[in-house]
Design an enzyme around this catalytic site. Structure first.
Site, mmCIF file in Angstrom:
data_model
loop_
_atom_site.group_PDB
_atom_site.id
_atom_site.type_symbol
_atom_site.label_atom_id
_atom_site.label_comp_id
_atom_site.label_asym_id
_atom_site.label_seq_id
_atom_site.Cartn_x
_atom_site.Cartn_y
_atom_site.Cartn_z
ATOM 1 N N TYR A 74 0.657 -1.225 -0.005
ATOM 2 C CA TYR A 74 -0.086 0.134 -0.030
ATOM 3 C C TYR A 74 0.741 1.349 -0.035
ATOM 4 O O TYR A 74 0.755 2.201 -0.878
ATOM 5 C CB TYR A 74 -0.893 0.004 1.221
ATOM 6 N N GLY B 219 2.921 1.476 -3.099
ATOM 7 C CA GLY B 219 2.272 1.547 -4.345
ATOM 8 C C GLY B 219 1.746 3.105 -4.504
ATOM 9 O O GLY B 219 1.741 3.714 -5.457
ATOM 10 N N GLY C 88 -1.497 -2.915 20.986
ATOM 11 C CA GLY C 88 -0.344 -2.342 21.716
ATOM 12 C C GLY C 88 -0.695 -1.878 22.995
ATOM 13 O O GLY C 88 -1.780 -2.218 23.498
ATOM 14 N N ARG D 112 0.587 10.099 14.353
ATOM 15 C CA ARG D 112 0.315 10.460 13.022
ATOM 16 C C ARG D 112 -0.466 11.775 13.295
ATOM 17 O O ARG D 112 -1.512 12.034 13.863
ATOM 18 C CB ARG D 112 -0.476 9.483 12.278
HETATM 19 P P1 NAD Z 1 -12.816 1.695 0.285
HETATM 20 O O1 NAD Z 1 -12.305 0.392 0.384
HETATM 21 O O2 NAD Z 1 -14.211 1.885 0.979
HETATM 22 O O3 NAD Z 1 -12.945 2.225 -1.236
HETATM 23 C C1 NAD Z 1 -12.311 1.789 -2.161
HETATM 24 C C2 NAD Z 1 -12.933 1.362 -3.447
HETATM 25 O O4 NAD Z 1 -12.100 0.907 -4.657
HETATM 26 C C3 NAD Z 1 -13.843 0.003 -3.276
HETATM 27 O O5 NAD Z 1 -15.153 0.482 -3.764
HETATM 28 C C4 NAD Z 1 -13.310 -0.855 -4.022
HETATM 29 O O6 NAD Z 1 -14.062 -1.773 -4.485
HETATM 30 C C5 NAD Z 1 -12.601 -0.111 -5.370
HETATM 31 N N1 NAD Z 1 -11.517 -0.805 -5.746
HETATM 32 C C6 NAD Z 1 -10.455 -1.418 -5.234
HETATM 33 N N2 NAD Z 1 -9.560 -1.810 -6.255
HETATM 34 C C7 NAD Z 1 -10.080 -1.697 -7.261
HETATM 35 C C8 NAD Z 1 -9.872 -1.682 -8.835
HETATM 36 N N3 NAD Z 1 -8.585 -2.481 -9.077
HETATM 37 N N4 NAD Z 1 -10.577 -1.328 -9.852
HETATM 38 C C9 NAD Z 1 -11.495 -0.773 -9.392
HETATM 39 N N5 NAD Z 1 -11.996 -0.288 -8.250
HETATM 40 C C10 NAD Z 1 -11.254 -0.879 -7.131
HETATM 41 O O7 NAD Z 1 -11.684 2.905 0.827
HETATM 42 P P2 NAD Z 1 -11.803 4.157 1.090
HETATM 43 O O8 NAD Z 1 -11.482 4.497 2.708
HETATM 44 O O9 NAD Z 1 -13.004 4.840 0.597
HETATM 45 O O10 NAD Z 1 -10.675 4.948 0.261
HETATM 46 C C11 NAD Z 1 -10.598 5.447 -0.775
HETATM 47 C C12 NAD Z 1 -9.346 5.903 -1.206
HETATM 48 O O11 NAD Z 1 -8.790 7.052 -0.389
HETATM 49 C C13 NAD Z 1 -8.283 4.862 -1.600
HETATM 50 O O12 NAD Z 1 -7.583 5.033 -2.446
HETATM 51 C C14 NAD Z 1 -7.535 5.075 -0.259
HETATM 52 O O13 NAD Z 1 -6.215 4.725 -0.457
HETATM 53 C C15 NAD Z 1 -7.492 6.750 0.085
HETATM 54 N N6 NAD Z 1 -7.386 7.059 1.412
HETATM 55 C C16 NAD Z 1 -8.320 6.721 2.267
HETATM 56 C C17 NAD Z 1 -8.175 6.878 3.678
HETATM 57 C C18 NAD Z 1 -9.379 6.737 4.789
HETATM 58 O O14 NAD Z 1 -8.964 7.067 6.020
HETATM 59 N N7 NAD Z 1 -10.549 6.503 4.494
HETATM 60 C C19 NAD Z 1 -7.101 7.657 4.113
HETATM 61 C C20 NAD Z 1 -5.913 7.560 3.083
HETATM 62 C C21 NAD Z 1 -6.104 7.438 2.012
HETATM 63 N N1 UDP Z 2 -6.267 -0.201 16.039
HETATM 64 C C1 UDP Z 2 -6.582 -0.838 17.534
HETATM 65 N N2 UDP Z 2 -7.653 -1.671 17.468
HETATM 66 C C2 UDP Z 2 -8.473 -1.976 16.260
HETATM 67 C C3 UDP Z 2 -8.020 -1.398 15.108
HETATM 68 C C4 UDP Z 2 -7.184 -0.711 15.165
HETATM 69 O O1 UDP Z 2 -6.104 -0.647 18.258
HETATM 70 O O2 UDP Z 2 -9.503 -2.832 16.457
HETATM 71 C C5 UDP Z 2 -5.099 0.645 15.861
HETATM 72 C C6 UDP Z 2 -4.070 0.337 14.817
HETATM 73 O O3 UDP Z 2 -3.161 -0.648 15.526
HETATM 74 C C7 UDP Z 2 -3.260 1.671 14.680
HETATM 75 C C8 UDP Z 2 -4.962 2.568 14.799
HETATM 76 O O4 UDP Z 2 -5.560 2.155 15.629
HETATM 77 O O5 UDP Z 2 -2.644 2.026 15.579
HETATM 78 C C9 UDP Z 2 -5.323 2.931 13.677
HETATM 79 O O6 UDP Z 2 -5.403 1.858 12.641
HETATM 80 P P1 UDP Z 2 -6.277 1.757 11.425
HETATM 81 O O7 UDP Z 2 -6.344 0.368 10.939
HETATM 82 O O8 UDP Z 2 -7.676 2.522 11.570
HETATM 83 O O9 UDP Z 2 -5.570 2.854 10.440
HETATM 84 P P2 UDP Z 2 -3.985 3.150 10.044
HETATM 85 O O10 UDP Z 2 -3.086 2.356 11.189
HETATM 86 O O11 UDP Z 2 -3.819 2.810 8.718
HETATM 87 O O12 UDP Z 2 -3.770 4.527 10.591
#
Ligand code: NAD
Ligand code: UDP
Length: 327
Positions: free
Chosen positions: A145, A148, A205, A277
């Site tokens: 991730y 990528g 943790g 973060r």
């Molecule tokens: P999500 O998993 O709900 O949405 C992702 C969508 O992309 C899904 O509908 C999935 O089916 C679709 N998808 C996955 N692979 C695909 C492919 N190869 N072709 C077409 N569709 C595909 O996640 P989200 O939280 O809505 O995230 C949306 C975007 O925002 C992502 O790119 C994610 O990396 C980015 N993002 C989200 C967060 C967050 O906190 N929600 C934080 C940082 C970045």
């Molecule tokens: N986390 C947790 N319990 C859970 C799920 C997540 O303590 O049931 C913690 C996880 O280890 C991380 C933080 O919550 O430190 C945020 O996790 P999340 O997967 O939501 O996002 P990211 O790590 O990508 O910020």
């Protein structure tokens, strides 16, 4: 003239809210999704809208459509989802970005890439500013991730320099709200579902690690503002809420707001889990005139209401299915 806007990942959590917002603004919206983590349920209320079109498509394959703007959101976003098939995750970020940039170049569309705070890895600089290059493990469980998404950013900037594409990169920090997947393993959905079911709240943790949580409406607002900027704004721009909470503090707040009797249990910290973060959003304030408005308490209440209804309707469906099996 009406804009034609492509939203990849439009049936996901953020994408479905973005589609809604664009339709409300009078745009024609083409939602492309392979339904890996997204669901039809998220966009069911949009299907009757003549300005909305749904296309089942995997962005690792080329797409030939005519559009004015592209929001490239397709990618699984929660650790358990993106680690399920890590090779496909990298393909989605890298080949998907190449395909969407190729489309943007061909039809001269603007493109916005949904990048992530994960590009900073486990940061050694706090809060994170856009000029910090990050501390990322290139070979770990989260790398498919993180790397990528980093490569997708590289591609955006190379297409700007080499092909004059009008690209924008938003680095999204933890965002939450209605339509998160109930079993995506992310902390807000996990805690809310556990609290509503009266199950133990799983702290990974010691629970002292921190995150900053942005409500989905604020986030979508930032993305739309960024797309509306001219060629001079490429980014990357951090978008997120700068209020920082410990994970233990979040758990206590969820228990308070749900009135749950759930207790806290401690489980091992996943590999490469960042300690802290928090976004520095000075750039978003200056270039987008944007700052989040929704407080965590208020956003969590809306999220809790959503999951409460979802769990109740799921239970109803289970009860109907069980009754059918018995009869
Ligand atoms: P999500 O998993 O709900 O949405 C992702 C969508 O992309 C899904 O509908 C999935 O089916 C679709 N998808 C996955 N692979 C695909 C492919 N190869 N072709 C077409 N569709 C595909 O996640 P989200 O939280 O809505 O995230 C949306 C975007 O925002 C992502 O790119 C994610 O990396 C980015 N993002 C989200 C967060 C967050 O906190 N929600 C934080 C940082 C970045
Ligand atoms: N986390 C947790 N319990 C859970 C799920 C997540 O303590 O049931 C913690 C996880 O280890 C991380 C933080 O919550 O430190 C945020 O996790 P999340 O997967 O939501 O996002 P990211 O790590 O990508 O910020």
């Amino acid at each position: 003239m009406r804009k034609r806007v492509l939203v990849t990942g439009g049936a996901g959590f953020l994408g479905s809210h973005l589609c809604e917002r664009l339709l409300a603004a009078g745009d024609d919206v083409l939602c492309a999704d392979n339904f890996f983590t997204g669901t039809r349920r998220n966009i069911a209320h949009l299907l009757d809208n003549k300005a909305f079109e749904l296309l089942r498509h995997d962005i690792t394959f080329p797409l030939y459509v005519e559009v004015d703007e592209i929001y490239n959101l397709a990618c699984p976003a929660s650790p358990i989802h993106y680690q399920f098939d890590p090779v496909q995750t990298t393909k989605t970020s890298v080949i998907g970005a190449i395909n969407m940039l190729g489309l943007a170049k061909r039809v001269k569309a603007k493109i916005l890439q949904a990048s992530t705070s994960e590009v900073y890895g486990d940061p050694t600089v706090h809060p994170q500013r856009e000029d910090y290059w990050g501390n990322v493990n290139p070979i770990g469980a989260r790398s498919c991730y993180d790397e990528g998404k980093r490569c997708a950013e590289t591609l955006m900037f190379d297409y700007v320099r080499q092909h004059n594409v009008q690209a924008k990169v938003a680095r999204i920090f933890n965002t939450y709200g209605p339509r998160m997947h109930p079993s995506d393993g992310r902390v807000v959905s996990n805690f809310v579902v556990q609290a509503l079911r009266g199950e133990p709240i799983t702290l990974y943790g010691d629970g002292d690690q921190t995150r900053s949580f942005c409500y989905v409406d604020d986030l979508v607002d930032a993305l739309v503002r960024m797309m509306a900027t001219g060629r001079e704004t490429v980014g990357p721009i951090n978008v997120g809420n700068p209020n920082e909470f410990t994970i233990r503090g979040l758990a206590e707040l969820v228990i308070e707001l749900t009135g749950s009797k759930s207790r806290l249990v401690f489980q091992p910290l996943p590999a490469d889990d960042p300690r802290q973060r928090r976004p520095d959003i000075s750039k978003a304030r200056a270039e987008l005139d944007w700052a989040p408005k929704v407080e965590l308490r208020e956003g969590l209440m809306a999220t809790i209401r959503y999951f409460d209804e979802l769990l109740a309707s799921n239970e109803k469906l289970h009860a109907i299915a069980a009754a059918r099996t018995r009869s």
